[in-house]
Design an enzyme around this catalytic site. Sequence first.
Site, short mmCIF file in Angstrom:
data_model
loop_
_atom_site.label_atom_id
_atom_site.label_comp_id
_atom_site.label_asym_id
_atom_site.label_seq_id
_atom_site.Cartn_x
_atom_site.Cartn_y
_atom_site.Cartn_z
N LYS A 201 0.85 -1.19 0.00
CA LYS A 201 0.00 0.00 0.00
C LYS A 201 0.88 1.24 0.00
CE LYS A 201 -3.65 2.37 2.49
NZ LYS A 201 -4.72 2.27 3.48
N LYS A 254 -2.33 -1.75 -3.86
CA LYS A 254 -3.09 -0.52 -3.96
C LYS A 254 -2.22 0.71 -3.98
CE LYS A 254 -6.01 1.59 -0.56
NZ LYS A 254 -6.40 1.60 0.77
#
Length: 329
Positions: A201, A254
């Site tokens: 992330k 992500k």
Amino acid sequence: MEYPVTRLRRLRRTEAMRNLVRETHLEPGALIYPLFICPGEGIRKEIAPMPGVFNLSVDEALKEAEAAALLGIGGLLLFGLPESKDEQATGAWDEDGIVQRGLRALKQSSAAKKLVLIADVCLCEYTSHGHCGIVKQDGDDNEIENDTSVRLLARTAASLARAGADIVAPSDMMDGRVAAIRDELDEVGYDQTPILSYASKFASAFYGPFREAADSAPQFGDRRSYQMDGANLREAMREIDLDLGEGADMILMKPALPYLDVIRAARERFDVPIGAYQVSGEYSMLQAAFAKGWLDRERAMMESLLSIRRAGAGFIVTYFAKDAAKLLA
Ligand code: PBG
């Protein structure tokens, strides 16, 4: 085998021919639909930068779940907007917290049999300062404390599992949270609950609209001391390696579109289920262009999802889940 013997256009001449040789496919079951659950009843409040995405009270969330199930969508990813926030993120691990209530209601619905209910595990929606962990003040500096945060995250995950989450998905990026969550889940009898770790992330500008949706913008500083630097692919591989070592069952990458190379690298390296999150900013950016008539809605939406799939994501968390599933039906 050169031109004119090899003519690649032969296989592109008709839609049927193109269908036959298509390498990458999308299906509704590979899409996960995020929901933002808020207190109250009959509430369906649109998020300004995210047309078509709403803060939903539990009764309205149930309707969305039914619609998603009918469309064959694979699952829901649940976020919560608590009644109040504090420094300890009490609302995150409260047995009667907003997502916990949502989960209990969803579990009772017929939609739940067809959908995988994934609970996001993080503190940022529940802390008064909007950080993903507990803040320790050190003179003028604010430190996001790792280990105290991890304890609360584990507690949060256990409470979400008890409320009915089929999967817990930590998105905080504290070190060691997967191991702590696994320990806690096993201890309280949820050894069959998988962990979907947001292992990779990045600290991204593309989360901007989400922070409006979840009311979770940090009140000071930013998230760069815990989310990854966008320049680092090798570090992403280390994060994934560590999370798998700690017991993550699958991983989430992500953002998606700006990091397709990272998804591809992970796919080649790790033999676990990999999902990618097409985040709020990716959605808003496309919606803005659609609103202006600058991009073709259906084609741009499907192309973005296909690219994420082609990069190696098995499943995709996307605010387009319903729209895309309708087209795929
Ligand atoms: C919680 C969390 C965030 C997102 C998913 N989980 C926000 C953040 O890290 O700031 C972003 C999702 C999106 O932008 O759609 N930590």
